[in-house]
Enzyme design. Structure first.
Site, PDB file in Angstrom:
ATOM      1  N   ASP A   1      76.220   7.505  14.215  1.00 24.20           N
ATOM      2  CA  ASP A   1      77.443   8.266  14.009  1.00 24.20           C
ATOM      3  C   ASP A   1      78.657   7.469  14.491  1.00 24.20           C
ATOM      4  O   ASP A   1      78.615   6.859  15.567  1.00 24.20           O
ATOM      5  CB  ASP A   1      77.310   9.568  14.822  1.00 24.20           C
TER       6      ASP A   1
ATOM      7  N   GLU B   1      77.507   4.739  10.066  1.00 18.50           N
ATOM      8  CA  GLU B   1      78.605   5.492   9.470  1.00 18.50           C
ATOM      9  C   GLU B   1      79.883   4.777   9.885  1.00 18.50           C
ATOM     10  O   GLU B   1      80.330   4.899  11.028  1.00 18.50           O
ATOM     11  CB  GLU B   1      78.619   6.933   9.989  1.00 18.50           C
TER      12      GLU B   1
END
Ligand code: NOJ
Length: 554
Positions: free
Chosen positions: A201, A243
């Site tokens: 993330d 990401e």
């Protein structure tokens, strides 16, 4: 040896345990429910799953606010249930990726509680503090309009703490070697339980410098090498899928020149320009984005996607282009989010038009990289714009016409199932679509099957072939003496194109259609003459009907 890179020719499916399948009837999806659905997932042909966060969490940001990295939220089951599930994946040859959310913790994490309570605590330095309110406190928010600041005062600590995201998500001081060691420990823990890697993330924020004086944070790219090196010492096949919504000229910094940093990244540049291309029926923005993100180390791979669990972020388009996409796919202000994106699911954005849905998926699956499919998109699920922020596109999976779409037997599902309108579960559900040979679900299954048989996309080099019209995109991949060619008509009009195959031996080549009997033969030396219906697409193998035999050993 190189074929060990499983992610080069994979099909990834992402889902949230919370909204997939509830086995114990408490209204919340769980690992037992998900385990029962593994045969469904294997059936559609996906080769890897990516699970969104399922660790204990107050759930203020859909689980991206973790209070214990080494556990399973009791609403989803136990660690034992997770292991059973991971075993079920392995038995079916499916790999498992999980979210790794280490840019920040929840403010209810014991580390943060301890850090704010006791300035001498060892955890104090695990977060990022400032005695005074930093000058740049009102800048750098990821959720503008909802989030007011990146520094919030904490009464107990008598200091400001930094949070790139919501104020309940204090940033970890990732430059601290102790924090880095903990991140490795977290990875090691889940590897031991059978995962094949992580969707990391918010990578640019994980590696950014953090502190009250930092106005323009520099990325500490080498941190990524440390993570990956550890991962591969422990487990050779494990990967990090990052990401990182970044500019193309920094891509190689993230991958590392020799692929020693991230193995995979989502291609946000292509994603936004793909939607611009769909909105304008003009392939040029997509071509430009593909060229800009073309170079990558041999072992690295793009993750190509249409929609994910967040808004469709159009922040990298210029204002005029962004407005064009808004006008085409999310004209109401209520469909837009954070001033930069669209919060809808794909099917309603494309007005449920099957031709456009197929076109979009066909494009996504033939873009250089590995496709990542969002749960529910295989049946064309819709959204519920009454739900706040991104929750509108996170409603429970629609399995059948039973109450609450067969997701739960409880009267209060964690999020409401879509039950009205054309996307209601009465019309859009797995059970109905699997009975219908022409359903989107069955189309998806056939397309995934073929995608896996075309490893040239994941491994090969692409090039564009002139079609003489920007509405039609033609590209080919070449790998190990095999070639495939894809044609996509982005417009609502039929288009006739002439494609010249110029490589040696291709003069009188047959283009074998991989999806139907409609092959293309050309007079010796003449271009192929192809008529593509509105929003039509073609997948061809260059030279040869015996497309399976043609392939060299992969
Ligand atoms: C990115 C995730 O995709 C998003 O859902 C989340 O809100 C933020 N990171 C914060 O963790």
């Amino acid at each position: 040896m190189i074929n060990d890179l499983w992610y080069k020719n994979a099909v990834i499916y992402c889902l949230s345990v919370a909204t997939y399948m509830d086995a114990n009837g408490d209204g919340i999806g769980d690992f037992q429910g998900l385990t029962r659905r593994l045969d469904y997932l294997q059936g559609i042909g996906v080769t890897a799953l990516w699970l969104m966060p399922f660790q204990p969490s107050p759930f203020k940001d859909d689980g991206y606010d973790i209070v214990d990295y080494y556990g399973v939220d009791s609403r989803y089951g136990t660690l034992g249930d997770f292991v059973e599930f991971a075993h079920g994946c392995r038995q079916r040859g499916m790999r498992l990726l999980i979210d790794l959310v280490v840019n920040h913790t929840s403010n209810e994490h014991p580390w943060f509680k301890e850090a704010r309570r006791d300035p001498k605590s060892k955890y104090r330095e695990w977060y990022v503090w400032s005695k005074k309110k930093p000058r740049n406190a009102a800048s750098g928010m990821v959720f503008p309009g909802v989030q007011k600041s990146t520094w919030t005062h904490d009464q107990t600590a008598k200091a400001y703490y930094f949070h790139r995201f919501y104020d309940f998500q204090p940033d970890l001081n990732t430059a601290n070697p102790k924090v880095q060691a903990e991140i490795l420990k977290i990875m090691g823990f889940w590897l031991q339980l059978g995962v094949s890697g992580f969707r990391m993330d918010a990578v640019p924020f994980v590696i950014a410098e953090k502190g009250p004086e930092i106005a323009r944070p520099k990325e500490q790219y080498e941190m990524l090498r440390g993570f990956t090196q550890f991962l591969n010492w422990r487990e050779g096949e494990a990967i990090i899928l990052g990401e990182a919504n970044v500019l193309p000229d920094t891509d190689m910094e993230y991958f590392g020149g020799a692929g020693e940093r991230l193995q995979m990244m989502f291609n946000f540049e292509v994603n936004q320009n793909l939607f611009l291309a769909l909105a304008t029926s003009d392939s040029r923005p997509l071509v430009k984005a593909m060229r800009a993100t073309k170079s990558r180390p041999a072992t690295a791979q793009w993750g190509q996607f249409l929609r994910n669990h967040d808004e469709l972020d159009l922040g990298r388009l210029n204002e005029a282009d962004r407005e064009t996409v808004f006008a085409a796919f999310g004209a109401d202000l209520d469909m837009q989010l954070y001033g930069r994106g669209i919060r809808r699911r794909l099917a309603p954005m494309l007005q449920g038009d099957r031709r456009r849905l197929e076109l979009a998926y066909s494009l996504m699956m033939t873009l250089p990289g590995t496709p990542v499919i969002r749960y529910g998109d295989e049946i064309g699920m819709g959204d519920d714009l009454h739900l706040p922020e991104r929750n509108c596109a996170r409603t429970p999976m629609q399995w059948s016409t039973e109450p609450h779409a067969g997701f739960t037997k409880n009267d209060k599902p964690i999020l409401p199932t879509i039950s009205v309108g054309p996307y209601g579960f009465q019309h859009v559900n797995v059970a109905a679509q699997r009975r219908d040979p022409n359903s989107l679900l069955n189309w998806m299954e056939r397309t995934i099957r073929m995608r896996k048989e075309v490893p040239e996309i994941g491994w090969g080099d692409f090039s564009f072939i002139s079609t003489g019209t920007p509405q039609v995109l033609a590209m080919r991949y070449d790998w190990r003496n095999n070639s495939v060619l894809f044609v996509h008509n982005l417009s609502s009009e039929p288009r006739e194109v002439r494609l010249a195959l110029k490589r040696e031996g291709e003069a009188d080549c047959i283009l074998a259609n991989l999806l139907s009997d409609d092959h293309s033969r050309a007079e010796k030396g003449a271009p192929h003459h192809i008529l593509v219906e509105p929003y039509g697409y073609r997948w061809y193998r260059v030279c040869g009907l015996d497309y399976l035999l043609k392939r060299s050993d992969t």
